[in-house]
Scaffold this motif. Structure first.
Motif, mmCIF file in Angstrom:
data_model
loop_
_atom_site.group_PDB
_atom_site.id
_atom_site.type_symbol
_atom_site.label_atom_id
_atom_site.label_comp_id
_atom_site.label_asym_id
_atom_site.label_seq_id
_atom_site.Cartn_x
_atom_site.Cartn_y
_atom_site.Cartn_z
ATOM 1 N N ILE A 8 0.929 -1.089 0.062
ATOM 2 C CA ILE A 8 0.026 0.008 -0.134
ATOM 3 C C ILE A 8 0.764 1.108 -0.161
ATOM 4 N N LEU A 9 1.743 1.443 0.885
ATOM 5 C CA LEU A 9 2.748 2.547 1.112
ATOM 6 C C LEU A 9 3.341 2.732 -0.392
ATOM 7 N N ARG A 10 3.827 1.522 -1.101
ATOM 8 C CA ARG A 10 4.701 1.865 -2.237
ATOM 9 C C ARG A 10 3.769 2.506 -3.242
ATOM 10 N N SER A 11 2.474 1.950 -3.326
ATOM 11 C CA SER A 11 1.584 2.578 -4.366
ATOM 12 C C SER A 11 1.389 3.934 -4.110
ATOM 13 N N GLY A 26 -2.544 5.414 8.561
ATOM 14 C CA GLY A 26 -2.102 6.161 9.934
ATOM 15 C C GLY A 26 -0.725 6.766 9.428
ATOM 16 N N ILE A 27 0.231 6.075 8.788
ATOM 17 C CA ILE A 27 1.360 6.775 8.345
ATOM 18 C C ILE A 27 1.148 7.927 7.349
ATOM 19 N N LEU A 28 0.187 7.761 6.379
ATOM 20 C CA LEU A 28 0.002 8.716 5.414
ATOM 21 C C LEU A 28 -0.749 10.148 6.208
ATOM 22 N N LEU A 31 10.948 7.069 9.051
ATOM 23 C CA LEU A 31 9.890 6.460 9.835
ATOM 24 C C LEU A 31 10.128 5.075 10.236
ATOM 25 N N PHE A 32 9.846 4.373 11.495
ATOM 26 C CA PHE A 32 10.094 3.045 11.403
ATOM 27 C C PHE A 32 8.831 2.401 12.326
ATOM 28 N N VAL A 33 8.480 1.414 11.709
ATOM 29 C CA VAL A 33 7.127 0.921 12.540
ATOM 30 C C VAL A 33 7.357 -0.667 12.699
ATOM 31 N N SER A 34 7.219 -1.018 13.879
ATOM 32 C CA SER A 34 7.506 -2.699 14.251
ATOM 33 C C SER A 34 6.260 -3.151 14.317
ATOM 34 N N ILE A 35 5.758 -4.394 13.771
ATOM 35 C CA ILE A 35 4.293 -4.929 13.969
ATOM 36 C C ILE A 35 4.552 -6.218 14.644
ATOM 37 N N HIS A 36 3.581 -6.270 15.713
ATOM 38 C CA HIS A 36 3.719 -7.506 16.418
ATOM 39 C C HIS A 36 2.148 -8.002 16.600
ATOM 40 N N VAL A 37 2.018 -9.286 17.417
ATOM 41 C CA VAL A 37 0.858 -9.739 17.931
ATOM 42 C C VAL A 37 1.017 -10.059 19.373
ATOM 43 N N ASN A 38 0.005 -9.839 20.159
ATOM 44 C CA ASN A 38 -0.213 -9.841 21.423
ATOM 45 C C ASN A 38 -0.340 -10.891 22.028
ATOM 46 N N SER A 39 -0.160 -11.396 23.229
ATOM 47 C CA SER A 39 -0.892 -12.642 23.896
ATOM 48 C C SER A 39 -1.103 -12.177 25.404
ATOM 49 N N ALA A 40 -2.017 -12.920 25.979
ATOM 50 C CA ALA A 40 -2.412 -12.612 27.387
ATOM 51 C C ALA A 40 -2.641 -13.804 28.220
ATOM 52 N N ALA A 41 -2.484 -14.145 29.311
ATOM 53 C CA ALA A 41 -3.291 -15.222 30.071
ATOM 54 C C ALA A 41 -4.453 -15.334 30.189
ATOM 55 N N GLN A 95 7.270 13.537 17.696
ATOM 56 C CA GLN A 95 6.875 12.874 16.458
ATOM 57 C C GLN A 95 6.471 11.578 16.722
ATOM 58 N N ASN A 96 7.114 10.678 17.891
ATOM 59 C CA ASN A 96 6.631 9.395 18.107
ATOM 60 C C ASN A 96 5.337 9.168 18.595
ATOM 61 N N PHE A 97 4.839 10.116 19.373
ATOM 62 C CA PHE A 97 3.507 10.214 20.040
ATOM 63 C C PHE A 97 2.449 10.360 18.684
ATOM 64 N N LEU A 98 2.620 11.340 17.843
ATOM 65 C CA LEU A 98 1.962 11.638 16.669
ATOM 66 C C LEU A 98 1.792 10.429 15.818
ATOM 67 N N LEU A 99 2.833 9.774 15.515
ATOM 68 C CA LEU A 99 2.740 8.637 14.671
ATOM 69 C C LEU A 99 2.002 7.362 15.362
ATOM 70 N N ALA A 100 2.315 7.318 16.578
ATOM 71 C CA ALA A 100 1.462 6.134 17.312
ATOM 72 C C ALA A 100 0.040 6.589 17.292
ATOM 73 N N TYR A 101 -0.097 7.733 17.544
ATOM 74 C CA TYR A 101 -1.620 8.169 17.711
ATOM 75 C C TYR A 101 -2.368 7.987 16.368
ATOM 76 N N ASN A 102 -1.744 8.540 15.239
ATOM 77 C CA ASN A 102 -2.445 8.421 13.934
ATOM 78 C C ASN A 102 -2.601 6.904 13.476
ATOM 79 N N ILE A 103 -1.595 6.111 13.736
ATOM 80 C CA ILE A 103 -1.844 4.641 13.301
ATOM 81 C C ILE A 103 -2.921 4.041 14.184
ATOM 82 N N GLN A 104 -2.847 4.254 15.625
ATOM 83 C CA GLN A 104 -4.021 3.735 16.294
ATOM 84 C C GLN A 104 -5.389 3.902 15.913
#
Length: 325
Positions: A162-165, A315-317, A196-206, A244-253
């Motif tokens: 998507i971003l490359r497009s 969010g990045i856009l 910009l750097f965005v790391s993508i993960h999956v969560n887990s909980a007991a 900038q870190n906060f603004l990026l995280a907020y926009n993505i969320q």
């Protein structure tokens, strides 16, 4: 006349020294503060006036309204809602008498970037490094059917397309099922001179009932992370871009929530190793709980992954476009 000018100049210099250059963009020169609980706290009403926001108050909440922005704070709570997105603060909102106070660290790195002009934080955004979490010998967390390392690689490839497009240059820290250390991931972004750097993960909980998405940025120096009550004075390379870190995280969320309509676990702060040494604005996304059967079912769906990918990319856009305002 000259005496009044000199007095105003001294107040301006004092405000610059006390609150940092970013605050001067929109904040009033006379921004009252108090020292409490071992830290400085800023008068929220003064801050609102400086950003042209109206204030309404009740016993249970303080609402700031600025154009289309609506921010809801609650006394003694360590979170707020910015346009219905949960934002975890570094410190609880204080109230002295009838006056609410926000921690100076939250003012500098959350409130001022959000309500003030974004132009002061403007930087080029041409090359983006995406980081699919885990890989190789490190499978990450796992559910009944899915492994984190596989989900993150598939999802990251979707985001990259998507971003490359849109004309961005996008690099991935790994393009296959390969083992990669946390230090190597941030080092890759720095070598690539990422914007910009965005790391993508999956969560887990007991607790298998826990579900939803959350987005992290690096905890500012002197603040407590969202999952900790203890402030930490250490400053890392990544802290140079706190607003900038906060603004990026907020926009993505916010964009992920708009696409998926899933549970909002908020924008949070953490000192994750992969964020500490990155020399550009950075965020880490947790796209769902593989330990929850509903989230795992969604994460195994190509259609849902497309929604997540569109949300992260949007969010990045939106972050990039907001810097012109």
């Amino acid at each position: 006349m000259m005496k009044r000018f000199c007095k105003s100049l001294l107040l301006l210099i004092f405000s610059c020294f006390l609150f940092g250059g970013a605050v001067l963009e929109a904040a009033p020169v006379r921004l009252r503060s108090i020292w409490s609980n071992g830290r400085r706290n800023v008068n929220l009403l003064d801050a609102a006036a400086g950003f042209g926001a109206s204030v309404s108050r009740s016993a249970s909440q303080i609402v700031l309204t600025q154009g289309k922005n609506r921010l809801v704070f609650q006394p003694d709570k360590r979170y707020a809602y910015f346009n219905n997105v949960r934002v975890n603060l570094c410190f609880p909102l204080l109230r002295q008498g009838q006056t609410p106070y926000i921690g100076q660290i939250d003012y500098n790195n959350v409130l001022a970037p959000y309500l003030g002009s974004k132009r002061v934080y403007k930087h080029p955004v041409g090359r983006i490094v995406l980081d699919p979490g885990h890989g190789g010998r490190d499978r990450g967390t796992a559910g009944q059917r899915l492994q984190e390392k596989t989900i993150t690689l598939n999802l990251t490839n979707r985001v990259a397309r998507i971003l490359r497009s849109y004309g961005y240059k996008v690099d991935l820290t790994r393009t296959r099922d390969a083992t990669l250390s946390l230090d190597a991931r941030s080092a890759y972004a720095n070598r690539a001179k990422a914007d910009l750097f965005v790391s993508i993960h999956v969560n887990s909980a007991a607790d298998r009932s826990v579900r939803g998405i959350e987005t992290f940025c690096l905890t500012p120096e002197g603040a407590a992370s969202s999952n900790s009550g203890k402030p930490d004075p250490r400053k890392y390379a990544g802290n140079a871009k706190n607003p900038q870190n906060f603004l990026l995280a907020y926009n993505i969320q916010r964009s992920m929530l708009a696409q998926t309509r899933t549970t909002d676990r908020g924008v949070k702060f953490a000192r994750f190793a992969v964020l500490r040494d990155v020399r550009c604005p950075a965020a880490l996304v947790e796209v769902g709980f593989v330990s929850n059967r509903y989230d795992e079912a969604n994460l195994g769906s190509a259609a849902y992954q497309d929604k997540l990918a569109r949300g992260i990319a949007a969010g990045i856009l939106n972050y990039h476009r907001s810097l012109a305002r």
